[in-house]
Design a protein around this motif. Structure first.
Motif, PDB file in Angstrom:
ATOM      1  N   ALA A 392      10.282   5.008  -3.753  1.00 54.25           N
ATOM      2  CA  ALA A 392       9.354   4.640  -2.677  1.00 54.25           C
ATOM      3  C   ALA A 392       7.922   4.592  -3.216  1.00 54.25           C
ATOM      4  CB  ALA A 392       9.456   5.650  -1.530  1.00 54.25           C
ATOM      5  N   ILE A 393       7.605   5.539  -4.098  1.00 52.26           N
ATOM      6  CA  ILE A 393       6.236   5.609  -4.646  1.00 52.26           C
ATOM      7  C   ILE A 393       5.932   4.339  -5.443  1.00 52.26           C
ATOM      8  CG2 ILE A 393       4.730   6.912  -6.215  1.00 52.26           C
ATOM      9  CD1 ILE A 393       6.643   9.382  -5.577  1.00 52.26           C
ATOM     10  N   GLY A 394       6.882   3.927  -6.265  1.00 55.12           N
ATOM     11  CA  GLY A 394       6.690   2.714  -7.063  1.00 55.12           C
ATOM     12  C   GLY A 394       6.658   1.459  -6.203  1.00 55.12           C
ATOM     13  N   PHE A 395       7.501   1.452  -5.182  1.00 54.95           N
ATOM     14  CA  PHE A 395       7.550   0.299  -4.269  1.00 54.95           C
ATOM     15  C   PHE A 395       6.188   0.104  -3.608  1.00 54.95           C
ATOM     16  CE2 PHE A 395      11.647  -1.721  -2.967  1.00 54.95           C
ATOM     17  CZ  PHE A 395      11.106  -2.874  -2.430  1.00 54.95           C
ATOM     18  N   GLU A 396       5.602   1.237  -3.185  1.00 60.00           N
ATOM     19  CA  GLU A 396       4.289   1.187  -2.524  1.00 60.00           C
ATOM     20  C   GLU A 396       3.233   0.619  -3.477  1.00 60.00           C
ATOM     21  OE1 GLU A 396       2.978   5.043  -1.074  1.00 60.00           O
ATOM     22  OE2 GLU A 396       0.887   4.432  -1.321  1.00 60.00           O
ATOM     23  N   LYS A 397       3.271   1.066  -4.725  1.00 62.20           N
ATOM     24  CA  LYS A 397       2.285   0.573  -5.700  1.00 62.20           C
ATOM     25  C   LYS A 397       2.427  -0.938  -5.889  1.00 62.20           C
ATOM     26  CE  LYS A 397       2.232   4.842  -8.487  1.00 62.20           C
ATOM     27  NZ  LYS A 397       0.877   5.395  -8.420  1.00 62.20           N
ATOM     28  N   ALA A 398       3.690  -1.406  -6.012  1.00 64.33           N
ATOM     29  CA  ALA A 398       3.924  -2.847  -6.204  1.00 64.33           C
ATOM     30  C   ALA A 398       3.487  -3.630  -4.975  1.00 64.33           C
ATOM     31  CB  ALA A 398       5.395  -3.099  -6.511  1.00 64.33           C
ATOM     32  N   ASN A 399       3.777  -3.081  -3.785  1.00 65.03           N
ATOM     33  CA  ASN A 399       3.355  -3.731  -2.544  1.00 65.03           C
ATOM     34  C   ASN A 399       1.840  -3.913  -2.510  1.00 65.03           C
ATOM     35  OD1 ASN A 399       5.895  -4.029  -1.509  1.00 65.03           O
ATOM     36  ND2 ASN A 399       5.741  -2.357  -0.026  1.00 65.03           N
ATOM     37  N   GLU A 400       1.112  -2.866  -2.948  1.00 64.85           N
ATOM     38  CA  GLU A 400      -0.354  -2.943  -2.968  1.00 64.85           C
ATOM     39  C   GLU A 400      -0.822  -4.070  -3.869  1.00 64.85           C
ATOM     40  OE1 GLU A 400      -2.045   0.834  -4.091  1.00 64.85           O
ATOM     41  OE2 GLU A 400      -1.311   1.714  -2.209  1.00 64.85           O
ATOM     42  N   LYS A 401      -0.248  -4.115  -5.072  1.00 64.54           N
ATOM     43  CA  LYS A 401      -0.650  -5.160  -6.039  1.00 64.54           C
ATOM     44  C   LYS A 401      -0.368  -6.545  -5.485  1.00 64.54           C
ATOM     45  CE  LYS A 401      -1.311  -2.245  -9.634  1.00 64.54           C
ATOM     46  NZ  LYS A 401      -2.686  -1.767  -9.723  1.00 64.54           N
ATOM     47  N   ALA A 402       0.723  -6.648  -4.734  1.00 64.21           N
ATOM     48  CA  ALA A 402       1.124  -7.964  -4.229  1.00 64.21           C
ATOM     49  C   ALA A 402       0.465  -8.304  -2.898  1.00 64.21           C
ATOM     50  CB  ALA A 402       2.645  -7.995  -4.074  1.00 64.21           C
ATOM     51  N   GLY A 403      -0.298  -7.330  -2.365  1.00 65.63           N
ATOM     52  CA  GLY A 403      -0.950  -7.564  -1.072  1.00 65.63           C
ATOM     53  C   GLY A 403       0.024  -7.607   0.092  1.00 65.63           C
ATOM     54  N   ARG A 404       1.175  -6.967  -0.044  1.00 66.46           N
ATOM     55  CA  ARG A 404       2.146  -6.911   1.062  1.00 66.46           C
ATOM     56  C   ARG A 404       1.806  -5.720   1.940  1.00 66.46           C
ATOM     57  NH1 ARG A 404       6.562  -6.178  -2.984  1.00 66.46           N
ATOM     58  NH2 ARG A 404       6.704  -8.172  -4.037  1.00 66.46           N
ATOM     59  N   ASN A 405       1.672  -5.956   3.219  1.00 70.62           N
ATOM     60  CA  ASN A 405       1.346  -4.866   4.119  1.00 70.62           C
ATOM     61  C   ASN A 405       2.633  -4.307   4.728  1.00 70.62           C
ATOM     62  OD1 ASN A 405      -0.022  -3.052   5.690  1.00 70.62           O
ATOM     63  ND2 ASN A 405      -0.431  -4.543   7.326  1.00 70.62           N
ATOM     64  N   ARG A 406       3.350  -3.561   3.917  1.00 66.32           N
ATOM     65  CA  ARG A 406       4.610  -3.003   4.434  1.00 66.32           C
ATOM     66  C   ARG A 406       4.685  -1.526   4.088  1.00 66.32           C
ATOM     67  NH1 ARG A 406       9.301  -7.235   3.214  1.00 66.32           N
ATOM     68  NH2 ARG A 406      10.346  -6.008   4.804  1.00 66.32           N
ATOM     69  N   LYS A 407       4.931  -0.731   5.121  1.00 65.57           N
ATOM     70  CA  LYS A 407       5.016   0.717   4.922  1.00 65.57           C
ATOM     71  C   LYS A 407       6.366   1.072   4.295  1.00 65.57           C
ATOM     72  CE  LYS A 407       3.048   4.765   6.109  1.00 65.57           C
ATOM     73  NZ  LYS A 407       1.615   5.091   5.933  1.00 65.57           N
ATOM     74  N   VAL A 408       6.325   1.984   3.322  1.00 68.17           N
ATOM     75  CA  VAL A 408       7.575   2.374   2.674  1.00 68.17           C
ATOM     76  C   VAL A 408       8.056   3.715   3.220  1.00 68.17           C
ATOM     77  CG1 VAL A 408       8.750   2.767   0.482  1.00 68.17           C
ATOM     78  CG2 VAL A 408       6.831   1.160   0.590  1.00 68.17           C
ATOM     79  N   PHE A 409       9.319   3.741   3.622  1.00 66.82           N
ATOM     80  CA  PHE A 409       9.984   4.974   4.025  1.00 66.82           C
ATOM     81  C   PHE A 409      11.027   5.313   2.955  1.00 66.82           C
ATOM     82  CE2 PHE A 409       9.020   5.956   8.586  1.00 66.82           C
ATOM     83  CZ  PHE A 409       8.114   4.932   8.826  1.00 66.82           C
ATOM     84  N   GLY A 410      10.902   6.474   2.352  1.00 69.37           N
ATOM     85  CA  GLY A 410      11.923   6.945   1.410  1.00 69.37           C
ATOM     86  C   GLY A 410      12.831   7.925   2.131  1.00 69.37           C
TER      87      GLY A 410
END
Lengths: 588, 195
Positions: A392-410
């Protein structure tokens, strides 16, 4: 005494007979019943450890201190325990140390199909591969002796079919083996580089000694058949399938001591047969060695690497015999995938989460993995124990870089949290993750059949012990009190609010659900009289209740029916019904 | 003793009690002096999935699994599962089907239809198919959960082993308080078959 045992029961019996003193494991299909059965013998100090690495370290310490010790795990568990496993190969043992790996060809309950025989080669330890329950018992007993004689851990390699098949076993009594003397010896037991370098020479020499030992091991045996030209080298359940398929029409070299391989015996056997076949499940482990010896054979060129073998697969490959056509159904029936049980507490959090837009859910290993199935469809990744949090932590980082506004739930469960989720949560807090970390705490390791974990308040032997407090652990990991939401998942409104608040938070937040598993005996007893029922006069057949994915609720002959035998009165259907057409009886 | 290996396949839905039924079957066969092997799958499939237990007995048994077209008896604890496992029945094999439906999730969600007229199809495809009312019988006995013992009784009868002594095995495999109802269910199962 003649009894019928599963392979797992026979391994436990064999360890007990061999005078094993200490056993440790983390539950994992198909290995779980080994420790469950060992736990019934009072002479063996058995424990569920929080994970496989801890389990092997417990067993290693016991072995160095002079006790006979066993550690059992499923195949992927050995990945977790690989660190102590490789170094224990250098240290060796004092009391015998047996490591059991239960592989899962066919993936009946696993995330991959890895062949752990390579671990024996890689860590340079001897390996035994039983082909039925009698051999499970005999090989386990022998493994302790081999371990002590050659100063090495021994890998006992099982597969699902061996673990969960029953066959007839002749049992014996326990032979007590006193705990050996221990004296301080850092050159043997403390693997600092200078000592370890010396040890590596010893390990290489040991491997050659073991190869010689394997040449005369009774666990490798030859059966020659009059007039047969085919030769089969086989191990594990593959041997049984080959015997079934080929009967007396082939010669066999059965390999039970399967690392290091007996090269002379293989060469001698190969010279006596016209065509040579290697029958083994999954990877070409034996075959690779045989080909490296310059001997030609049939193996994975004609037999599958993927999935289990069967007698029919062997018969087709070796004899060209087409399998029985059987009787095809005209229309194949609908699939029957496994699903979350009626009254499963996971459903109460998955349901509101399934309504949430713009979320990514990283999942983990456990019953909650079933939340990714329709109709809930919650969860998009399953990697390994603990990855529900760390990924989840890595997913959030990638989302930020890609400008995706999606909350990650682990998402993971209580047992997984103790296994390797805590470290991920620490990483999240320290590195300022804004994701949501959900612990579905049902107080038990459920998927493998309800084993105690550090949150259960009981040990493997049923003794009362401390039940760790998950919200407090999260607080100690640095999650702020305001960001820890503890909810009863049978309360859909409370669950939905927790999801909303966590979704909006700008800091690491945690949701802990607190309902125990619906299959726990005391829960079933407590809820025996609780049932939901449909008031047909109010029901408009909108199907809102069916969207919960509860197997107790179905539509039959134009009516919504709740199976009274299966229902445990969790009441989620009462809460989702827009017409108040579902009632509940037996409320405590 | 018959030297041929006999193959019995018990199929159903996780949670229906196939494991206890096969335990009693294998323990009994061992007590009669047979070599016995049994294989089943634990773990994830047990959560309401399709499950199967393979039982093989005879003078000497190698493989713990039964291949397609080789089961002498298939007993389906659930109707649709009979359809799924029918290809495992041997040419002269006997199919026993519990007249009991459990909808799988695709049917509950309306994505698939529960097959209709299963009995008709099975009887045509496997002559001699026996459709038994094990669920109903268990209900009448007062406990729907002993359906597995009713079916075990039917299997034992089909195998021609109903004259053997199963009492001790059954008593050793179920909790003391549940012996009587399980015995009655087992006995009732034997009477569901003709002859």
């Amino acid at each position: 005494m003649k009894v019928i045992l599963t392979g797992n029961e026979a391994v436990a019996r064999g360890a007990w007979e061999a005078g094993c003193h200490v056993a440790a494991a983390y539950p994992g299909t198909p290995s779980t019943e080994i420790l469950e059965n060992l736990g019934r013998f009072p002479e063996v100090s058995s424990e569920w450890s929080p994970n496989e690495k801890v389990a092997l370290e417990v067993a290693s310490g016991a072995s160095i201190a002079g006790a006979r010790a066993l550690c059992a795990m499923k195949h992927v568990g050995l990945n977790v325990a690989a660190d102590p496993f490789f170094t224990m190969s250098y240290i060796g043992v004092n009391g015998g140390l047996v490591v059991v790996t239960a592989d899962d060809p066919g993936l009946s309950s696993s995330q991959n199909e890895q062949d752990n025989r390579w671990y024996a080669l890689h860590a340079k330890v001897p390996m035994l591969e039983p082909s039925d329950s009698q051999e499970c018992l005999d090989f386990t007993r022998a493994a302790f002796d081999i371990s002590e004689r050659f100063d090495t851990p021994v890998l006992l390699r099982l597969t699902t079919r061996i673990c969960h098949s029953k066959s007839v076993v002749e049992t014996e009594e326990r032979v007590e083996s006193p705990v050996r003397e221990y004296g301080r010896n850092p050159a043997k037991n403390a693997m600092l580089p200078a000592f370890a370098r010396q040890k590596h020479y010893i390990v290489e020499k040991r491997l050659e000694d073991l190869r010689e030992f394997g040449e005369s091991s009774p666990f490798n045996s030859v059966t020659m058949a009059d007039g047969a030209e085919i030769g089969v080298i086989a191990s594990g359940v593959g041997y049984q399938y080959a015997r079934e398929a080929l009967g007396d029409g082939a010669n066999f070299l059965k390999i039970g001591f399967s690392w290091p391989l007996p090269r002379r015996r293989i060469r001698e056997f190969a010279s006596k047969v016209k065509t040579l076949w290697v029958v083994e499940e999954n990877d070409p482990f034996i075959e690779t060695e045989i080909r490296a010896m310059g001997i030609s054979c049939f193996g994975k060129d004609v037999l599958p690497v993927v999935d289990e073998l069967t007698p029919a697969i062997v018969a087709r490959a070796v004899l060209g015999k087409e399998p029985a056509p059987g009787r095809e159904g005209e229309v194949p029936p609908p699939n029957r995938p496994p699903l979350l049980c009626p009254g499963c507490p996971h459903r109460g959090l998955f349901f509101p989460l399934s309504k949430k837009k713009d979320v990514i859910v990283t999942g983990d290993i456990g019953c909650y993995g079933l939340g990714s199935m329709p109709p809930l469809n919650v969860g998009e990744t399953t990697i390994c124990m603990g990855a529900g949090f760390s990924a989840a932590i890595g997913f959030e980082k990638a989302n930020e870089k890609a400008g995706r506004n999606r909350k990650v739930f682990g998402i993971l469960g209580d047992s997984t949290f103790f296994h390797s989720g805590i470290t991920g949560l620490i990483d999240a807090v320290v590195n300022k993750s804004r994701s949501v970390f959900v612990i579905m705490d049902n107080r038990i390791t459920a998927m493998t059949g309800q084993q105690e974990n550090p949150g259960s308040g009981r040990t493997l032997s049923g003794e009362e012990t401390v039940a760790l407090d998950i919200p407090k652990i999260c607080g100690a990991c640095g999650v702020k009190d305001d960001n820890i939401h503890v909810v009863d998942p049978y309360d859909l409104k409370a669950s939905a609010e927790a999801v909303d608040r966590a979704w909006a938070a700008e800091e690491t937040s945690v949701i802990v659900t607190t309902r125990p598993c619906a299959l726990l005996k005391n829960v079933q007893k407590e809820r025996a009289g609780m049932k939901c029922f449909v008031d047909e006069e109010r029901c408009v057949l909108c199907g809102a209740c069916l969207k919960l994915g509860c197997p107790a609720i179905s539509k039959r002959d134009g009516r919504i029916v709740i199976d009274q035998e299966a229902c445990n009165g969790c009441g989620l259907c009462v809460q989702v019904c827009p017409k108040s057409a579902v009632g509940k009886k037996g409320e405590s | 003793m018959n030297t041929k290996t006999t193959n019995v396949l018990l199929v159903g839905v996780g949670g229906q009690g196939t494991i206890l039924a096969s335990k009693i079957l294998t323990e009994g066969l061992l007590s009669f002096g047979y070599d016995v092997k049994m294989s089943e799958i634990h773990g994830m499939a047990q959560r309401g999935g399709s499950v199967s237990t393979h039982v093989r007995y005879g003078e000497k048994v190698y493989s713990p699994v039964i291949c397609r077209g080789e089961a002498d008896v298939v007993v389906a604890f659930e109707k649709m599962e009979a359809l799924r496992w029918l290809p495992y029945l041997s040419a002269g094999g006997r199919l026993i089907v519990n007249n009991h439906e459990i909808f799988p999730m695709p049917v509950i969600l309306g994505q698939a239809e529960y097959p209709r007229e299963i009995e008709k199809y099975l009887s045509a495809s496997a002559p001699g198919t026996l459709v038994v009312e094990a669920a109903k019988t268990a209900d009448e006995l007062g406990n729907p959960r002993v359906m597995n013992m009713v079916l075990l009784g039917a299997v034992v009868k089909t195998l021609g082993l109903d004259g053997r002594d199963w009492g001790g095995t059954l008593r050793s495999c179920v909790p003391p308080g549940a012996v009587e109802i399980n015995e009655r269910a087992f006995a009732a199962g034997k009477t569901l078959l003709p002859g």
